[in-house]
Write a protein that holds these residues in place. Structure first.
Motif, PDB file in Angstrom:
ATOM      1  N   LEU A   1      -6.844  11.876  21.430  1.00 44.26           N
ATOM      2  CA  LEU A   1      -6.058  10.874  20.823  1.00 44.26           C
ATOM      3  C   LEU A   1      -7.676   9.661  20.541  1.00 44.26           C
ATOM      4  N   LYS A   2      -8.571   9.129  20.789  1.00 50.47           N
ATOM      5  CA  LYS A   2      -9.602   8.099  20.113  1.00 50.47           C
ATOM      6  C   LYS A   2     -10.318   8.921  19.220  1.00 50.47           C
ATOM      7  N   MET A   3     -11.277  10.288  19.566  1.00 48.04           N
ATOM      8  CA  MET A   3     -11.511  11.111  18.628  1.00 48.04           C
ATOM      9  C   MET A   3     -10.048  11.002  17.127  1.00 48.04           C
ATOM     10  N   MET A   4      -9.357  11.041  16.839  1.00 47.97           N
ATOM     11  CA  MET A   4      -8.360  11.314  16.351  1.00 47.97           C
ATOM     12  C   MET A   4      -8.396   9.703  15.325  1.00 47.97           C
TER      13      MET A   4
ATOM     14  N   LEU B 268       1.574  13.577  13.913  1.00 46.26           N
ATOM     15  CA  LEU B 268       0.369  14.460  14.538  1.00 46.26           C
ATOM     16  C   LEU B 268       1.137  14.105  16.077  1.00 46.26           C
ATOM     17  N   LEU B 269       0.875  15.572  16.814  1.00 48.24           N
ATOM     18  CA  LEU B 269       1.250  15.515  18.928  1.00 48.24           C
ATOM     19  C   LEU B 269      -0.097  15.200  18.925  1.00 48.24           C
ATOM     20  N   ILE B 270      -0.752  13.405  19.643  1.00 48.24           N
ATOM     21  CA  ILE B 270      -1.443  14.178  20.312  1.00 48.24           C
ATOM     22  C   ILE B 270      -1.030  13.876  21.960  1.00 48.24           C
ATOM     23  N   ASP B 271      -1.523  14.519  23.269  1.00 44.42           N
ATOM     24  CA  ASP B 271      -1.157  14.081  24.664  1.00 44.42           C
ATOM     25  C   ASP B 271      -2.169  13.215  25.004  1.00 44.42           C
TER      26      ASP B 271
ATOM     27  N   SER C  51       1.290  -1.446   0.183  1.00 42.92           N
ATOM     28  CA  SER C  51       0.067  -0.114  -0.093  1.00 42.92           C
ATOM     29  C   SER C  51       0.692   1.487  -0.172  1.00 42.92           C
ATOM     30  N   ILE C  52       2.016   1.202   1.006  1.00 44.89           N
ATOM     31  CA  ILE C  52       2.280   2.568   1.509  1.00 44.89           C
ATOM     32  C   ILE C  52       3.583   2.677   0.035  1.00 44.89           C
ATOM     33  N   ASP C  53       4.220   1.352  -0.787  1.00 52.50           N
ATOM     34  CA  ASP C  53       4.894   2.004  -1.721  1.00 52.50           C
ATOM     35  C   ASP C  53       3.782   2.179  -2.768  1.00 52.50           C
ATOM     36  N   SER C  54       3.089   1.565  -3.598  1.00 55.81           N
ATOM     37  CA  SER C  54       1.800   2.037  -4.235  1.00 55.81           C
ATOM     38  C   SER C  54       1.305   3.372  -4.246  1.00 55.81           C
ATOM     39  N   ILE C  55      -0.010   3.806  -2.825  1.00 52.70           N
ATOM     40  CA  ILE C  55       0.067   4.788  -2.479  1.00 52.70           C
ATOM     41  C   ILE C  55       0.517   5.783  -1.594  1.00 52.70           C
ATOM     42  N   GLY C  56       1.661   5.690  -0.977  1.00 51.01           N
ATOM     43  CA  GLY C  56       2.210   6.283  -0.379  1.00 51.01           C
ATOM     44  C   GLY C  56       1.290   6.131   1.274  1.00 51.01           C
ATOM     45  N   MET C  57       1.740   7.026   2.227  1.00 49.84           N
ATOM     46  CA  MET C  57       0.868   6.694   3.834  1.00 49.84           C
ATOM     47  C   MET C  57       0.122   7.856   3.495  1.00 49.84           C
ATOM     48  N   LEU C  58      -1.423   7.467   3.940  1.00 47.44           N
ATOM     49  CA  LEU C  58      -2.635   8.089   3.961  1.00 47.44           C
ATOM     50  C   LEU C  58      -2.015   8.943   4.917  1.00 47.44           C
ATOM     51  N   ASN C  59      -1.674   8.719   6.230  1.00 45.65           N
ATOM     52  CA  ASN C  59      -2.035   9.774   7.003  1.00 45.65           C
ATOM     53  C   ASN C  59      -0.661   9.831   7.802  1.00 45.65           C
ATOM     54  N   PRO C  60      -0.389  10.504   8.701  1.00 49.65           N
ATOM     55  CA  PRO C  60       0.526  11.051   9.558  1.00 49.65           C
ATOM     56  C   PRO C  60       0.502   9.884  10.597  1.00 49.65           C
ATOM     57  N   ILE C  61       1.323   9.391  11.450  1.00 52.65           N
ATOM     58  CA  ILE C  61       1.475   8.944  12.630  1.00 52.65           C
ATOM     59  C   ILE C  61       1.100   9.194  13.911  1.00 52.65           C
ATOM     60  N   LEU C  62      -0.003   8.876  15.663  1.00 53.62           N
ATOM     61  CA  LEU C  62      -0.076   9.562  16.235  1.00 53.62           C
ATOM     62  C   LEU C  62       1.122   9.505  17.308  1.00 53.62           C
ATOM     63  N   ILE C  63       2.015  10.426  17.357  1.00 54.85           N
ATOM     64  CA  ILE C  63       3.085  10.495  19.008  1.00 54.85           C
ATOM     65  C   ILE C  63       2.039  10.944  20.128  1.00 54.85           C
TER      66      ILE C  63
ATOM     67  N   MET D 297       1.755   5.966  18.918  1.00 51.77           N
ATOM     68  CA  MET D 297       0.487   5.531  19.647  1.00 51.77           C
ATOM     69  C   MET D 297      -0.330   4.520  18.242  1.00 51.77           C
ATOM     70  N   ILE D 298      -0.354   5.080  17.770  1.00 46.99           N
ATOM     71  CA  ILE D 298      -1.870   4.876  16.233  1.00 46.99           C
ATOM     72  C   ILE D 298      -0.398   4.785  15.603  1.00 46.99           C
ATOM     73  N   GLY D 299      -0.492   3.776  14.637  1.00 49.78           N
ATOM     74  CA  GLY D 299       0.538   3.807  13.355  1.00 49.78           C
ATOM     75  C   GLY D 299       2.459   3.377  13.590  1.00 49.78           C
ATOM     76  N   ASN D 300       1.837   2.219  14.664  1.00 55.35           N
ATOM     77  CA  ASN D 300       3.460   1.515  14.437  1.00 55.35           C
ATOM     78  C   ASN D 300       3.752   1.142  13.175  1.00 55.35           C
ATOM     79  N   ASN D 301       3.129   0.011  12.922  1.00 55.06           N
ATOM     80  CA  ASN D 301       3.057  -0.168  10.904  1.00 55.06           C
ATOM     81  C   ASN D 301       3.857   0.386  10.121  1.00 55.06           C
ATOM     82  N   ARG D 302       2.907   1.707  10.214  1.00 54.22           N
ATOM     83  CA  ARG D 302       3.680   2.357   9.459  1.00 54.22           C
ATOM     84  C   ARG D 302       5.372   2.860   9.635  1.00 54.22           C
TER      85      ARG D 302
END
Length: 108
Positions: A94-97, A86-89, A39-51, A66-71
């Motif tokens: 975080l749940k909303m995002m 995206l920095l989400i403290d 997926s990333i090789d063909s279309i790129g990373m869709l959304n930023p990871i959440l840290i 926190m979210i996006g460990n595979n990416r």
């Protein structure tokens, strides 16, 4: 090399992978990892990871993925030096995002 997200978010920023730790461990290739790579090789990373700065698994690094460990692991595995984040403290935010970005949230 920077892994940018396709979908842009107002507060996203580029961070060095050396400053991010993960709550997950790097595992061997599995079918899902292969799917992420294709997926990333063909279309790129869709959304930023959440840290976050609130959860520290490695006290030498200021951020934890926190979210996006595979990416995150994709970027590490394939030689990227930076990734869009995206920095989400706030746990509520975080749940909303995760909902906003159509990401299946882990138990929080």
């Amino acid at each position: 090399m920077i892994l940018h997200s396709i979908n842009k978010h107002h507060n996203s920023f580029i961070e060095c992978l050396d400053n991010i730790s993960s709550t997950d461990s790097l595992t061997a290739e599995d079918p899902f990892t292969s799917t992420i790579k294709k997926s990333i090789d063909s279309i790129g990373m869709l959304n930023p990871i959440l840290i976050s700065t609130n959860v520290t698994t490695d006290h030498t690094k200021p951020y934890t993925c926190m979210i996006g460990n595979n990416r995150y692991f994709y970027a590490v595995r394939y030689g990227y030096t930076h990734i869009e984040c995206l920095l989400i403290d706030d746990p509520h935010e975080l749940k909303m995002m995760t909902t906003k970005l159509l990401i299946k949230p882990r138990k929080m």
